[in-house]
Design a protein around this motif. Structure first.
Motif: not given
Length: 467
Positions: A23, A77-78, A80-82, A394, A443-444
């Protein structure tokens, strides 16, 4: 030390320093953040892109930045989920507001000019894309400081360019900049109030960076002169930005800036204790005094003397446009048609004399209601609430490290002024504000990527072992 023997704080500290290598490698670099800050600051340089082609230019710039970011650093992916819920909500709002253009039978009968909706739709796409750009860059916590420094630097340069253009005069094609000979300073924009908000939000960021620039042991214990030079640089930038904000004569921007400059150190005082907090409060007092000193100019005093009469005009304006909202609560009158609506709906000569030149409702909620009715307002507010909840979450996970609380304070200045002015009707300013919101949202991103906090977390774990 086993997990059973660790306290809750020590477990949180250990979790904060666990950063997945994959990441971290996929997060954009600091140079990417600086480049993005330059792009969105250029939107302010060219009159806030407040022209007939401004929304299209803003969309192309933001899309170009996001494509480069995603091509060079793939998003997890996290992210895009947000991010997808925001895209869906704003897209649904845009589809509802554009019903008169693509589904006339379902779009109501109050739309004035459906053929004018394409530029505002491009503007909505630009602003969401700018939000995602900021969110992607903030995936690496260390980028926040670099991006804020870049925004501050480009803000100072815009102030200097505005002074130069004011001194020598210039006009660019498509109204990307036009000369304003009146007494109020507009920077590189054509509206003094919008310019005041721009400089005010950057002054808040410069103030936060000024506090953070002080070495933990004081300047006497600093290992080099770099810390002192950095501190002096932030102080000079803060002075320039406050001065630029004051000479715009914007009462709302100056008032919001003072509130943010006072609340930011108080907020940090509630979160932690130490000598740097007293230092921050002292700097805050000095900055507020500086604002007051600048504010004693004849321009600001003259503007304050007109406050009561102009507030009465604002009330007249809001009542008139609230009546128009009551007449079309479901669909509004369409995107991008406010000047036509205003000219069409002036009821009497007295109102026409007061409001004939107005090009905005001077209130964000009224403006959204006039554009697309209650469903449009609801969908946009849901998207904003989703991002806002993400910013708070966050911030809690990262302990508001890296200056993310300063980003929130800067957004407060913009949002507060949008309730009584046109700051969020200027495409370049909206894109910049959305970019800043994305930086705070992130996000992510993992719990924390700040190396200083990592050191404190490691120290906490060591102390636990020794205990």
């Amino acid at each position: 030390m086993s997990d059973e023997m660790m306290t809750g704080r020590q477990r949180a500290a250990r979790a904060m320093v666990r950063v997945p290598a994959r990441e971290a490698a996929s997060a954009p670099s600091a140079s990417a953040g600086i480049g993005a800050a330059l792009v969105f600051s250029l939107g302010i340089t060219f009159n806030g892109l407040n022209s007939s082609i401004g929304n299209a230019i803003a969309c192309m710039l933001a899309a170009g930045v996001l494509i480069l970011l995603l091509a060079l650093w793939s998003a997890p992916a996290s992210f895009w989920r947000q991010g997808v819920p925001v895209i869906v909500l704003v897209g649904a709002g845009a589809a509802w507001a554009a019903l008169p253009a693509w589904a006339p039978n379902w779009g109501g009968s109050t739309a004035l000019a459906p053929d004018l909706m394409t530029p505002p739709l491009l503007g909505l796409a630009a602003h969401v894309t700018a939000l995602l750009c900021g969110a992607r860059i903030a995936a690496r916590r260390q980028n926040l400081g670099h991006v804020m420094d870049a925004l501050i630097l480009f803000g100072c340069l815009n102030a200097l360019v505005g002074l130069a253009l004011r001194a020598w005069g210039a006009d660019l094609a498509f109204e990307l900049w036009r000369e304003r000979p009146d007494a109020r300073f507009t920077g590189t924009l054509s509206n003094a109030n919008v310019a005041g908000v721009y400089f005010a939000m950057l002054a808040v960021l410069a103030f936060a960076r000024l506090i953070q620039a002080r070495p933990s042991g004081g300047f006497a214990r600093a290992r080099s002169q770099a810390a002192l030079a950095r501190f002096c640089g932030y102080a000079a930038a803060l002075t320039m930005l406050i001065g630029a904000c004051v000479i715009t004569g914007s009462r709302s921007a100056n008032a919001a800036a003072v509130v943010a400059l006072v609340l930011l150190p108080l907020w940090r005082t509630l979160r932690r204790r130490g000598a740097e907090i007293w230092f921050g409060l002292a700097v805050s007092a000095a900055v507020v005094g500086l604002v007051a000193l600048f504010g004693l100019s004849d321009l600001v005093l003259d503007r304050l003397a007109l406050a009561s009469s102009e507030f009465a005009l604002r009330v007249l304006m809001w009542r008139h446009y609230a009546g128009l909202v009551e007449a079309a609560p479901l669909h509004g009158y369409g995107l991008g048609v406010f000047p036509i609506l205003n000219a069409y709906a002036l009821p009497d000569p007295r109102t026409a004399q007061a409001l004939w030149m107005v090009n905005s409702a001077h209130n964000l909620f009224l403006q959204l209601l006039l554009q697309g009715g209650l469903p449009y307002l609801l969908l946009i507010c849901l998207a904003a609430g989703w991002v806002g909840s993400g910013i708070v979450g966050q911030g809690r996970r990262s302990l508001w490290a890296g200056g993310s609380d300063a980003l929130v304070a800067a957004l407060f200045v913009v949002f507060a002024c949008s309730m009584i002015d046109i700051v969020l009707d200027v495409p370049g300013m909206v894109s910049l504000a959305m970019f800043v919101a994305g930086l705070a949202w992130a996000p992510g991103r993992g719990p924390n990527r700040n190396p200083r906090i990592g050191l404190r977390a490691k120290s906490a774990g060591t102390a636990g072992k020794l205990g």
